[in-house]
Design a protein around this motif. Structure first.
Motif, PDB file in Angstrom:
ATOM      1  N   GLU A 136     -14.454 -11.277  13.162  1.00  0.00           N
ATOM      2  CA  GLU A 136     -15.688 -10.574  13.547  1.00  0.00           C
ATOM      3  C   GLU A 136     -16.539 -11.446  14.474  1.00  0.00           C
ATOM      4  OE1 GLU A 136     -19.735  -8.996  11.414  1.00  0.00           O
ATOM      5  OE2 GLU A 136     -17.846  -8.635  10.353  1.00  0.00           O
ATOM      6  N   ALA A 137     -16.642 -12.723  14.155  1.00  0.00           N
ATOM      7  CA  ALA A 137     -17.440 -13.638  14.976  1.00  0.00           C
ATOM      8  C   ALA A 137     -16.869 -13.765  16.385  1.00  0.00           C
ATOM      9  CB  ALA A 137     -17.520 -15.009  14.312  1.00  0.00           C
ATOM     10  N   SER A 138     -15.552 -13.738  16.519  1.00  0.00           N
ATOM     11  CA  SER A 138     -14.944 -13.871  17.843  1.00  0.00           C
ATOM     12  C   SER A 138     -15.219 -12.650  18.716  1.00  0.00           C
ATOM     13  CB  SER A 138     -13.440 -14.138  17.732  1.00  0.00           C
ATOM     14  OG  SER A 138     -12.765 -13.013  17.215  1.00  0.00           O
ATOM     15  N   VAL A 139     -15.308 -11.484  18.106  1.00  0.00           N
ATOM     16  CA  VAL A 139     -15.668 -10.273  18.855  1.00  0.00           C
ATOM     17  C   VAL A 139     -17.138 -10.365  19.271  1.00  0.00           C
ATOM     18  CG1 VAL A 139     -15.921  -7.764  18.745  1.00  0.00           C
ATOM     19  CG2 VAL A 139     -13.883  -8.855  17.770  1.00  0.00           C
ATOM     20  N   GLU A 140     -18.000 -10.758  18.335  1.00  0.00           N
ATOM     21  CA  GLU A 140     -19.427 -10.881  18.637  1.00  0.00           C
ATOM     22  C   GLU A 140     -19.684 -11.922  19.727  1.00  0.00           C
ATOM     23  OE1 GLU A 140     -21.441 -11.656  14.952  1.00  0.00           O
ATOM     24  OE2 GLU A 140     -20.870  -9.719  14.118  1.00  0.00           O
ATOM     25  N   ALA A 141     -18.874 -12.971  19.770  1.00  0.00           N
ATOM     26  CA  ALA A 141     -19.034 -14.034  20.768  1.00  0.00           C
ATOM     27  C   ALA A 141     -18.364 -13.693  22.091  1.00  0.00           C
ATOM     28  CB  ALA A 141     -18.478 -15.351  20.226  1.00  0.00           C
ATOM     29  N   GLY A 142     -17.728 -12.536  22.197  1.00  0.00           N
ATOM     30  CA  GLY A 142     -17.110 -12.110  23.444  1.00  0.00           C
ATOM     31  C   GLY A 142     -15.749 -12.710  23.725  1.00  0.00           C
TER      32      GLY A 142
END
Length: 192
Positions: A136-142
């Motif tokens: 999830e964090a990797s998606v939020e970080a682009g």
């Protein structure tokens, strides 16, 4: 109808671009995108992509030995990867693979979630990311699209082509925890 046994590498063009800016080492023949990635190789990719490889190489052999000697399999870390491993342990990028003993598992295959944790902790400033939260964090970080997150997050063993896709997403679209695009931070640091 015949189905090819091996699909073409998906991220070859991206890997060549990463190689041109130093995030993938070597020449085009060195890409070997179909090969698996070990934990120590994944760590080397992440540390290089974070632009802190020189910091890892600046560690003394004595400091490296002191850190790795505390791991039950520290002697199994290949010579070329010892400074990467010690740097990662020293800087909280990894603690190893076991909850009961200090085990590094340098030559084990790396999962998508572990690779993403290494990348996000190594140089993007996401100190609190874990394998449970990293997709999830990797998606939020682009770094990844939702589709890539589902693909890479579920992989138990990455290949170099997968690593190229993840690193390219981080370089082109990734945003550090402080809001700075990763590529801008790498340019400012002189790495790119």
């Amino acid at each position: 109808m015949m189905v090819p046994a091996l699909a073409a590498n998906t991220y070859e063009a991206e890997a060549l671009k990463l190689q041109s800016i130093g995030m993938f080492a070597g020449e085009p023949a060195d890409l070997k995108l179909e090969e698996g990635v070990t934990r120590i190789q994944g760590l080397a990719f992440a540390i290089r992509a974070a632009g802190v490889e020189a910091d890892a190489f600046a560690m003394t052999d004595e400091e490296v030995a002191t850190i790795l000697d505390t791991y039950v399999d520290g002697a199994d870390v290949p010579e070329w990867g010892r400074k990467y491993a010690a740097y990662a342990i020293k800087n909280g990028i990894t603690v190893g693979v076991s909850a009961t003993e200090k085990k590094f598992a340098a030559l084990d295959p790396i999962s998508g979630t572990s690779f993403l944790v290494f990348l996000m902790k190594a140089g993007m400033g996401y100190a609190d990311v874990t394998t449970a939260t990293v997709v999830e964090a990797s998606v939020e970080a682009g770094i990844l699209t939702a589709g890539q997150a589902a693909q890479f997050g579920a992989k138990a063993a990455l290949i170099r082509d997968d690593a190229a896709g993840i690193l390219y997403g981080a370089a082109m679209n990734g945003v550090n925890a402080d809001g700075t695009p990763l590529i801008e931070a790498l340019i400012a640091s002189g790495f790119v």
